[in-house]
Design a protein around this motif. Structure first.
Motif, PDB file in Angstrom:
ATOM      1  N   LYS A   1      -3.690   8.390  -6.907  1.00 49.47           N
ATOM      2  CA  LYS A   1      -4.267   7.051  -6.779  1.00 49.47           C
ATOM      3  C   LYS A   1      -3.207   6.136  -6.208  1.00 49.47           C
ATOM      4  O   LYS A   1      -2.137   5.973  -6.788  1.00 49.47           O
ATOM      5  CB  LYS A   1      -4.745   6.549  -8.138  1.00 49.47           C
TER       6      LYS A   1
ATOM      7  N   ASP B   1      -2.262   2.377  -5.192  1.00 47.25           N
ATOM      8  CA  ASP B   1      -2.651   1.005  -5.495  1.00 47.25           C
ATOM      9  C   ASP B   1      -2.407   0.133  -4.259  1.00 47.25           C
ATOM     10  O   ASP B   1      -1.278  -0.293  -3.998  1.00 47.25           O
ATOM     11  CB  ASP B   1      -1.850   0.495  -6.689  1.00 47.25           C
TER      12      ASP B   1
ATOM     13  N   THR C   1      -0.320  -3.098  -4.151  1.00 48.32           N
ATOM     14  CA  THR C   1       1.144  -3.076  -4.307  1.00 48.32           C
ATOM     15  C   THR C   1       1.868  -2.832  -2.985  1.00 48.32           C
ATOM     16  O   THR C   1       3.091  -2.670  -2.980  1.00 48.32           O
ATOM     17  CB  THR C   1       1.563  -1.980  -5.308  1.00 48.32           C
TER      18      THR C   1
ATOM     19  N   TRP D   1       3.924   1.837  -1.521  1.00 46.88           N
ATOM     20  CA  TRP D   1       2.924   1.482  -2.518  1.00 46.88           C
ATOM     21  C   TRP D   1       3.308   2.124  -3.843  1.00 46.88           C
ATOM     22  O   TRP D   1       4.035   3.103  -3.876  1.00 46.88           O
ATOM     23  CB  TRP D   1       1.548   2.054  -2.163  1.00 46.88           C
TER      24      TRP D   1
END
Length: 167
Positions: A90, A92, A95, A113
């Motif tokens: 995953k 994000d 970020t 990220w």
């Protein structure tokens, strides 16, 4: 003399981080750049580049030379797709960080990220780019586990600082 050789062998066995780094050429057949990667990271050649991982599995890097910015964008897209679809990482998107910096006289760009996987936990996922001549760009894809990352940061810095263009 034998004692000196034995002592040196013992030091290199007990402290692999002190072992000499191997110089890899990218690409191997018509090098545009060289990079020093510690032997303990066990660099492996692939069709397009070099994969290396710290002995403790905290950091993984993939190095390849691309022809232009379009190919560089493709590398980012393919790598993120591979991580999210094949390895259920995953990423994000909120970020995302970008930064331009200089290291050892070489200009770099970074995109990164925060990410997470069930298998490896929280990590920083990113890409580093530096021009190596004739319009070619060295692209370094990296994954650094947030847990124990400080163990690999010094070595990663040395790897990145060792990049040299091949005339």
């Amino acid at each position: 003399m034998k004692h000196t050789l034995l002592a040196a062998t013992l030091v290199l066995t007990l402290f692999p981080a002190l072992a000499p780094a191997g110089t890899v050429k990218l690409p191997e057949d018509k090098p545009a750049a060289t990079v020093n990667i510690p032997d303990s990271w066990e660099p492996e050649k692939s069709d397009d580049g070099i994969l290396a991982e710290s002995a403790d599995n905290v950091a993984t890097i993939y190095l390849e030379v691309v022809a232009d910015e379009k190919q560089m964008d493709s590398v980012i897209e393919e790598s993120l797709k591979w991580l999210t679809e094949d390895h259920e990482v995953k990423v994000d998107a909120a970020t995302k960080e970008t930064k331009d910096f200089e290291d050892s006289g070489r200009k770099w760009s970074r995109i990164s990220w925060s990410g997470e996987s069930k298998e490896w936990g929280p990590a920083v996922i990113g890409f580093l780019f530096t021009e190596v001549g004739n319009g070619k760009v060295l692209t370094i894809t990296y994954w650094i586990s947030k847990k124990d990352s400080e163990k690999s940061l010094e070595t990663l810095g040395k790897i990145f600082s060792s990049v040299k263009s091949v005339p």
